[in-house]
Structure formats: C-alpha cells, structure tokens
Scaffold this motif. Structure first.
Motif, mmCIF file in Angstrom:
data_model
loop_
_atom_site.group_PDB
_atom_site.id
_atom_site.type_symbol
_atom_site.label_atom_id
_atom_site.label_comp_id
_atom_site.label_asym_id
_atom_site.label_seq_id
_atom_site.Cartn_x
_atom_site.Cartn_y
_atom_site.Cartn_z
ATOM 1 N N CYS A 239 7.200 -5.206 0.308
ATOM 2 C CA CYS A 239 7.548 -3.816 -0.020
ATOM 3 C C CYS A 239 8.109 -3.716 -1.435
ATOM 4 O O CYS A 239 9.115 -4.343 -1.757
ATOM 5 N N CYS B 182 10.720 4.709 1.484
ATOM 6 C CA CYS B 182 9.288 4.385 1.530
ATOM 7 C C CYS B 182 8.466 5.322 0.640
ATOM 8 O O CYS B 182 8.639 6.537 0.687
ATOM 9 N N ILE B 183 7.585 4.726 -0.182
ATOM 10 C CA ILE B 183 6.725 5.533 -1.053
ATOM 11 C C ILE B 183 5.275 5.561 -0.544
ATOM 12 O O ILE B 183 4.352 5.925 -1.263
ATOM 13 N N CYS C 299 3.016 3.250 0.150
ATOM 14 C CA CYS C 299 2.009 2.477 -0.587
ATOM 15 C C CYS C 299 1.052 1.735 0.341
ATOM 16 O O CYS C 299 -0.038 1.365 -0.061
ATOM 17 N N GLY C 300 1.487 1.473 1.590
ATOM 18 C CA GLY C 300 0.627 0.792 2.545
ATOM 19 C C GLY C 300 0.640 -0.722 2.482
ATOM 20 O O GLY C 300 -0.060 -1.375 3.259
ATOM 21 N N CYS D 159 2.857 -2.870 3.413
ATOM 22 C CA CYS D 159 3.353 -3.474 4.656
ATOM 23 C C CYS D 159 2.241 -3.548 5.703
ATOM 24 O O CYS D 159 2.062 -4.567 6.374
HETATM 25 S S1 SF4 Z 1 4.367 1.769 2.857
HETATM 26 FE FE1 SF4 Z 1 5.474 -0.099 3.518
HETATM 27 S S2 SF4 Z 1 5.441 -1.480 1.745
HETATM 28 FE FE2 SF4 Z 1 4.946 0.591 1.002
HETATM 29 S S3 SF4 Z 1 6.906 1.506 0.376
HETATM 30 FE FE3 SF4 Z 1 6.584 2.099 2.513
HETATM 31 S S4 SF4 Z 1 7.642 0.525 3.705
HETATM 32 FE FE4 SF4 Z 1 7.363 -0.308 1.640
#
Ligand code: SF4
Ligand code: SF4
Length: 56
Positions: free
Chosen positions: A19, A38-39, A41-42, A44
């Motif tokens: 992350c 959380c942004i 981004c995928g 994870c």
């Molecule tokens: S999608 Fe997952 S990896 Fe991406 S910012 Fe959110 S928690 Fe973190």
C-alpha cells in the motif's frame, strides 16, 4: 469508495507492504483498511493471495 478486506483474509501482510499510503494495518482477526486514507489504487487486491480486498 475505498477498498475493504473481507473475511477471507489470512493475515499474511502482503497488502500492507504494497500500500503506497500505508492505509492497511493488522486487526484482530484480519487486516483492515483505513477508508479515509485509501486512495483506491488496487495494489492490495493485486497482491492478495486469497482475493480478500474488495472495492466497497
Ligand atoms: S487500494 Fe489498497 S493498496 Fe491502494 S491505497 Fe487503498 S488500501 Fe492501499
Ligand atoms: S494480502 Fe490478503 S490475505 Fe494477506 S493480509 Fe492482505 S488481505 Fe489479508
């Protein structure tokens, strides 16, 4: 919407390491995502061996 980790999580920690904004931490029975950090981004979801992170 932020990603959420479902009950399939086996607490391997792979997602937390990937992350970019450190939104993932170890919870009592599974890892958890802070929805305010959380942004979406995928990353994870891409590394999880059991497909536990899902977009809410
Ligand atoms: S999608 Fe997952 S990896 Fe991406 S910012 Fe959110 S928690 Fe973190
Ligand atoms: S990568 Fe998947 S199984 Fe591992 S801690 Fe994260 S959500 Fe849980």
């Amino acid at each position: 919407m932020a990603y959420e980790i479902n009950d399939a999580c086996i607490s391997c920690g792979a997602c937390a390491a990937e992350c970019p904004v450190s939104a993932i931490s170890e919870g009592d029975s599974k890892y958890v995502i802070d929805p305010d950090t959380c942004i979406e981004c995928g990353a994870c979801a891409g590394v999880c061996p059991v497909g536990a992170p899902e977009q809410a």
